[in-house]
Each structure stands twice: as structure tokens, then as C-alpha cells.
Design a protein around this motif. Structure first.
Motif, short mmCIF file in Angstrom:
data_model
loop_
_atom_site.label_atom_id
_atom_site.label_comp_id
_atom_site.label_asym_id
_atom_site.label_seq_id
_atom_site.Cartn_x
_atom_site.Cartn_y
_atom_site.Cartn_z
N GLU A 1 0.74 -1.24 0.09
CA GLU A 1 -0.07 0.16 0.11
C GLU A 1 0.82 1.14 0.17
OE1 GLU A 1 -2.25 -0.64 3.35
OE2 GLU A 1 -3.56 -2.21 2.38
N ALA A 2 1.89 1.36 0.63
CA ALA A 2 2.74 2.41 0.82
C ALA A 2 3.76 2.57 -0.63
CB ALA A 2 3.99 2.22 2.08
N LEU A 3 3.86 1.49 -1.21
CA LEU A 3 4.53 1.73 -2.61
C LEU A 3 3.52 2.24 -3.68
CD1 LEU A 3 6.89 -1.56 -2.75
CD2 LEU A 3 7.41 1.00 -2.65
N VAL A 4 2.27 1.68 -3.42
CA VAL A 4 1.20 2.28 -4.37
C VAL A 4 0.98 3.80 -4.26
CG1 VAL A 4 -1.23 2.12 -4.99
CG2 VAL A 4 0.03 0.04 -4.43
N ALA A 5 0.98 4.15 -2.85
CA ALA A 5 0.67 5.49 -2.64
C ALA A 5 1.91 6.27 -3.06
CB ALA A 5 0.56 5.63 -1.10
N LYS A 6 2.97 5.72 -2.90
CA LYS A 6 4.34 6.54 -3.37
C LYS A 6 4.27 6.85 -5.22
CE LYS A 6 9.37 5.94 -3.76
NZ LYS A 6 10.60 5.19 -3.26
N GLN A 7 3.99 5.84 -5.86
CA GLN A 7 3.84 5.55 -7.17
C GLN A 7 2.92 6.80 -7.61
OE1 GLN A 7 5.68 4.46 -9.50
NE2 GLN A 7 4.16 5.08 -11.30
N ALA A 8 1.81 6.84 -6.93
CA ALA A 8 0.75 7.82 -7.28
C ALA A 8 0.85 9.29 -7.29
CB ALA A 8 -0.78 7.74 -6.32
N LYS A 9 2.02 9.70 -6.38
CA LYS A 9 2.57 10.77 -6.31
C LYS A 9 3.80 11.30 -7.09
CE LYS A 9 1.76 11.07 -1.24
NZ LYS A 9 2.27 11.28 0.24
N LYS A 10 4.04 10.16 -7.90
CA LYS A 10 5.23 10.61 -8.90
C LYS A 10 4.67 11.30 -10.10
CE LYS A 10 8.62 7.04 -7.60
NZ LYS A 10 9.63 6.23 -8.09
N THR A 11 5.65 12.28 -10.87
CA THR A 11 5.38 12.74 -11.83
C THR A 11 5.62 11.96 -13.16
OG1 THR A 11 7.62 13.56 -12.04
CG2 THR A 11 6.13 14.93 -10.80
N LYS A 12 5.34 12.24 -14.15
CA LYS A 12 5.62 11.45 -15.37
C LYS A 12 7.03 11.29 -15.65
CE LYS A 12 1.30 12.58 -18.05
NZ LYS A 12 0.85 12.95 -19.26
N GLU A 13 7.84 12.34 -15.44
CA GLU A 13 9.29 12.12 -15.78
C GLU A 13 9.86 11.23 -14.63
OE1 GLU A 13 7.63 14.92 -15.15
OE2 GLU A 13 7.84 15.79 -17.38
N GLU A 14 9.41 11.20 -13.26
CA GLU A 14 10.06 10.29 -12.27
C GLU A 14 9.37 8.80 -12.45
OE1 GLU A 14 10.18 12.86 -8.19
OE2 GLU A 14 8.16 12.46 -9.16
N ASP A 15 8.42 8.64 -13.36
CA ASP A 15 7.59 7.51 -13.42
C ASP A 15 8.62 6.53 -14.35
OD1 ASP A 15 5.46 5.68 -13.29
OD2 ASP A 15 5.52 5.90 -15.47
N TYR A 16 9.52 7.21 -15.15
CA TYR A 16 10.44 6.34 -15.93
C TYR A 16 11.53 5.44 -15.11
CZ TYR A 16 14.19 5.31 -19.34
OH TYR A 16 15.10 4.83 -20.15
#
Length: 285
Positions: free
Chosen positions: A101-116
Motif C-alpha cells: 500500500e505504501a509503494l502504491v501511494a508513493k507511485q501515485a505521487k510521482k510525476t511522469k518524468e519520475e515514473d520512468y
């Protein structure tokens, strides 16, 4: 002197992940030493200081590190605290869920550039579970092993039927997996034992047949199958031997049945055949 150094090390406040890991290792060593010399005070203090919830749960590469939980569960079993071991298995399952759940929440806050560069972050808890399926299953198998050891077959059956975290619709893939106990009992044996004590003996026998086709050297499965089927087990033992004539265990358990029935001459003949396949088995219990 060595134990005194362990006790002193536990008094130092751990202020980093490395220090917490080192303190955990000191605590588990104290448990082992205390158990070895029958010092319950050291065992108790070791468990009090072996704080797995403060340890890093992910490696630097993003994979789950559940080994401290598993090691502590084994120590709980070794020292006779099966209720504590069950609590730890539950804590491990909860830690898996909270980490996901923590990793999912962390991913939701990332920008498109960070998503890479997201690495092992996950957009859904289902994706995290799928990627860590074996960790979930191992934790559940450990818990089931503990419940079966306690002869709490009702709770074991409930765990099988109601948990949504097995993450499989086919128990076949789990049958030969061990429960991480000192006996390393197979999931298939645990399942069959639970089914047997739930009045489902036919299903228990079928489970053992499937397990023995995967792991034809696992003696507890032969013993339980023979207990359930009696003389009717011999036909299946013959089929197993026909599939692998370099595996002597089907013959050994066939001989065991004949001994149980008092037919010692027939048992001796089959046992002699088994020993000819692997003479070292004559030295095994």
C-alpha cells in the motif's frame, strides 16, 4: 563474557537501519544461546529485543526481505512458542500488505518524468501482490503449518477457504512447497492432514497422490496415505514405483504395510528389493 557483550549490545540505542539489523542479529543470537543452556530469561529478553517491525523490509534492489520474520518464526517454534509464531506469521502478512500500500501511494505521487525511474513501485496493490506472490504464499503456508501442529484443523481449513492472499486458483503449484518449520513439512501434506480431519478423506488421499507424483521421496506423505487408505494404498505405491524404478520409497512403504499386517516374509522380500536399489536406505529410520 560473550553473553555479557550480547546483553550490553542490546542496551545501545539503534539509530540507523544497519544498527537495527545488527541489534536484531544480536537478539536472535541471545535467544539461541539462552535456549541451548535452558536460560529462559535470556530467551525472553532476546525476543523482546528482536524487533522485526523496525527493520528494512525491502532490499536496495526493491525486492522483499522477509527472512528476519521467517527466522524469528523458526526460533518461536524451536522455543515452543507456537502461538507467538502464529502472531509473527500474521504480522508478516500485514507487513506485506502495508508495504504494498505504501509503494502504491508513493507511485501515485510521482510525476511522469519520475515514473520512468519507478523501479519496483506499483500502481495497484494487485500488481504488488502478483510480483510478490511467493512471499504471500510462503507466509500463509507457515501459518497453516503452525495451525496443523496445534491440531487446529478448523482454523487451518478456514485459512484455506477464506484467505484471498493465496493468489492462486490451483493448489497443485503449492503442494511440494515447505512450511519453513524445522520439519519442513510440505503444503500438500498440511492440506491432506486438514482435509482428513475435516472428514474429507477422499480429497485428502487425492492430494497426497498429487504430492507424491511431484515429490516421490517424501516419507510423511507415504505414511499419511497409508494411514488413510490402508491396503488400498499398495496399488498406488506400485504405480509410483513403475513411474520411477530408481526411487525405492514406494517399496519401503509397501513393506511397512506388510509388517503392520504381520506378513514378515513378504515384507522382507520387498525390503530386500528396495535395498538393492539404494543400499544406503538400509541405514535410514
Amino acid at each position: 563474557q560473550a553473553v555479557l557483550r550480547l546483553l550490553e549490545a542490546l542496551k545501545v540505542e539503534a539509530d540507523s537501519s544497519e544498527a537495527k539489523q545488527a541489534q536484531y542479529e544480536v537478539a536472535t543470537k541471545l535467544i539461541e544461546v539462552g535456549h541451548l543452556i535452558n536460560n529462559s530469561a535470556w530467551v525472553k529478553e532476546g525476543f523482546a529485543e528482536a524487533k522485526v517491525d523496525g527493520l528494512d523490509f525491502q532490499t536496495e534492489y526493491g525486492s522483499i526481505n522477509a527472512s528476519p520474520y521467517r527466522d524469528l518464526i523458526r526460533l518461536k517454534i524451536t522455543t515452543g512458542d507456537r502461538a507467538g509464531a502464529i502472531d509473527l506469521a500474521d504480522a508478516l502478512i500485514q507487513r506485506l500488505e502495508s508495504s504494498g500500500e505504501a509503494l502504491v501511494a508513493k507511485q501515485a505521487k510521482k510525476t511522469k518524468e519520475e515514473d520512468y525511474y519507478r523501479g519496483n513501485d506499483y500502481k495497484t496493490i494487485e500488481a504488488f501482490r502478483a510480483d510478490n506472490k511467493r512471499e504471500y504464499q510462503d507466509a500463509l503456508i507457515m501459518k497453516m503449518g503452525l495451525l496443523v501442529s496445534n491440531k487446529d484443523y478448523t482454523a487451518a481449513l478456514k485459512l484455506l477457504d477464506e484467505s484471498t492472499l493465496w493468489l492462486t486458483h490451483d493448489a497443485i503449484e503449492l503442494l511440494a512447497r515447505g512450511d519453513a518449520s524445522p520439519e519442513n513439512r510440505r503444503f500438500g501434506w498440511l492440506l491432506a492432514k486438514t482435509l482428513q480431519h475435516s472428514g474429507k478423506t477422499d480429497a485428502a488421499a487425492m492430494t497426497l497422490e498429487a504430492l507424491l507424483k511431484q515429490d516421490n521421496g517424501y516419507d510423511p506423505a507415504y505414511a499419511l496415505y497409508l494411514e488413510i487408505k490402508g491396503a488400498d494404498a499398495l496399488g498406488f505405491f506400485d504405480k509410483l514405483f513403475a513411474l520411477d524404478q530408481f526411487q525405492e520409497r514406494p517399496l519401503i512403504w509397501k513393506a511397512q504395510h506388510l509388517v503392520n499386517e504381520g506378513d514378515l516374509s513378504a515384507a522382507e522380500a520387498i525390503a530386500t528389493q528396495a535395498i538393492a536399489i539404494d543400499p544406503s536406505d538400509g541405514e535410514q529410520p
